[in-house]
Design an enzyme around this catalytic site. Structure first.
Site, PDB file in Angstrom:
ATOM      1  N   LYS A 191      10.228  -1.461 -12.435  1.00 35.48           N
ATOM      2  CA  LYS A 191      10.230  -1.599 -10.976  1.00 35.48           C
ATOM      3  C   LYS A 191       8.824  -1.941 -10.469  1.00 35.48           C
ATOM      4  CE  LYS A 191       9.566   3.396 -10.452  1.00 35.48           C
ATOM      5  NZ  LYS A 191      10.247   4.695 -10.284  1.00 35.48           N
ATOM      6  N   TYR A 219     -20.948  -0.225   4.927  1.00 31.67           N
ATOM      7  CA  TYR A 219     -20.401   0.258   6.202  1.00 31.67           C
ATOM      8  C   TYR A 219     -20.690   1.738   6.393  1.00 31.67           C
ATOM      9  CZ  TYR A 219     -17.570  -3.949   6.948  1.00 31.67           C
ATOM     10  OH  TYR A 219     -17.143  -5.216   7.172  1.00 31.67           O
TER      11      TYR A 219
HETATM   12  C1  LIG Z   1      10.160   5.461 -11.477  1.00 31.28           C
HETATM   13  C2  LIG Z   1      11.326   6.141 -12.075  1.00 31.28           C
HETATM   14  C3  LIG Z   1      11.403   6.344 -13.464  1.00 31.28           C
HETATM   15  C4  LIG Z   1      10.227   6.113 -14.392  1.00 31.28           C
HETATM   16  O1  LIG Z   1       9.341   7.202 -14.237  1.00 31.28           O
HETATM   17  P1  LIG Z   1       7.957   7.315 -15.018  1.00 31.28           P
HETATM   18  O2  LIG Z   1       7.415   8.620 -14.574  1.00 31.28           O
HETATM   19  O3  LIG Z   1       7.122   6.173 -14.560  1.00 31.28           O
HETATM   20  O4  LIG Z   1       8.247   7.254 -16.463  1.00 31.28           O
HETATM   21  C5  LIG Z   1      12.584   6.840 -13.982  1.00 31.28           C
HETATM   22  N1  LIG Z   1      13.627   7.165 -13.169  1.00 31.28           N
HETATM   23  C6  LIG Z   1      13.571   7.026 -11.828  1.00 31.28           C
HETATM   24  C7  LIG Z   1      14.752   7.417 -10.991  1.00 31.28           C
HETATM   25  C8  LIG Z   1      12.425   6.513 -11.232  1.00 31.28           C
HETATM   26  O5  LIG Z   1      12.372   6.378  -9.895  1.00 31.28           O
END
Ligand SMILES: *Cc1c(COP(=O)(O)O)cnc(C)c1O
Length: 347
Positions: free
Chosen positions: A35, A244
């Site tokens: 993702k 800044y």
């Molecule tokens: C992002 C996510 C994962 C992966 O999790 P990691 O901690 O990056 O291994 C798995 N399941 C769900 C539902 C997620 O949202």
């Protein structure tokens, strides 16, 4: 503006996937979570490489993300959508052969009405209270839709990065109880859950961050290197300030290097005055505030000013940099932005 170079080691990602895969029994399938453009590192390139070492199932957040990797992966891979079946997404789900993880009775009704013959999975809420069917709603679903068998039933752990947390065992018990009568494949573990142990693995594990070299997978091979060009150096006399808000003041004759990358490139302002950058392995503190396109670094102690300095490298992992900025590796990776030259090695 940044012409920094972000190098992504595909060999390390494949090796991390294989290492995580070997932590569960042979009967447990290991998927890959890609993702958010594979945590900012390139979903297409990474999915393709992971498919070469044996990944067959992929998880993304949205239907659009799924559609992008479908073209790369071909017809055979299974692609699951965490956000489920949202309004307006039926045709993209169908066209790209995506499997929504239904999160609620509303999503289920939408799916059974719009795509009655297409496969689906279910996400259950077992205590995170974020996304997923409530227990009672799922019981009702099983009652009302007896002939509709999910491809996969998942839930997600809230505290898997903390081995001793009671929420892990509570969620494990809730997931086992709710799913005890089901014959379809089950999945509870992301990276943290894989490390918690085999009782969390069920039929499929779905690591994300561990593939990309992040905690809590301590043995992960580092995946990213980020090198930034030095575009100017200047000498300061004592009492002159930098950046800044003039938050950094020279207390001795000082040399400041200006590097091309800033918060618009994911080097967040919270790194100001806290994080370090490496010059051929020598740490140099960030002096003053990170600005949008630039950071300023105290290089007074260097004998040679290199043309590039590294902020993610052998000496400084994603998690170490995140720590310095008061955040987590996930946020650093996904924030890395589009202005770097991206180089893939290990194809
Ligand atoms: C992002 C996510 C994962 C992966 O999790 P990691 O901690 O990056 O291994 C798995 N399941 C769900 C539902 C997620 O949202």
């Amino acid at each position: 503006m940044s012409n920094g170079t972000l190098t992504i080691d595909l060999e390390a990602i494949k090796s991390n996937w294989l290492a995580l895969d070997s932590m569960s029994n042979n009967t447990v399938e290991t998927a890959a979570v890609v993702k958010a453009n594979a945590y900012g590192l390139g979903a297409k390139q990474i999915s393709l490489e992971l498919a070469k070492v044996g990944a067959r199932k992929f998880f993304v957040a949205s239907a659009e993300e799924g559609s992008e990797i479908r073209a790369t992966l071909g017809e055979e891979a299974k692609i699951y959508i965490f956000s489920g079946h949202l309004a307006g997404k039926s045709s993209i789900l169908q066209q790209s052969k995506l499997i929504p993880l239904l999160n609620s009775p509303e999503q289920n009704i939408r799916h059974q009405q719009n795509l009655p013959t297409e496969p689906f999975g279910v996400q259950l809420d077992t205590g995170m209270n974020r996304l997923g069917f409530e227990r009672a709603d799922f019981a009702e679903f099983l009652e009302l839709y007896k002939e509709k068998i999910p491809e996969l039933v998942i839930s997600h752990l809230a505290c898997a990065d903390n081995k001793g947390d009671h929420q892990n065992t509570n969620q494990l018990k809730a997931f086992s109880d709710i799913t005890s009568e089901l014959s379809c494949p089950l999945s509870l573990a992301a990276t943290g859950g894989i490390i918690l142990g085999k009782e969390y693995h069920f039929d499929m594990c779905r690591p994300g961050i561990g593939l990309y070299g992040g905690a809590p997978f301590k043995e992960a091979k580092p995946v990213v290197n980020l090198s930034l060009p030095v575009i100017q150096t200047r000498a300061l006399v004592p009492e002159e300030s930098v950046g800044y808000g003039a938050t950094w003041t020279a207390h001795r004759p000082s040399l400041i290097a200006t590097l091309s990358a800033g918060y618009a490139d994911g080097l967040i302002r919270a790194m100001s005055g806290r994080a370090v950058v490496y010059a051929n392995g020598t740490p140099c503190p960030i002096a003053g505030r990170v600005s949008m396109d630039l950071i300023t670094v105290d290089v007074t102690h260097l004998t040679d000013i290199p043309e590039h300095m590294e902020i993610l490298c052998e000496q400084q992992s994603v998690d170490q940099l995140a720590d310095e900025a008061g955040t987590i590796g996930y946020e650093i990776l996904t924030g890395l932005g589009n202005r770097y030259n991206r180089k893939y090695t290990g194809v």
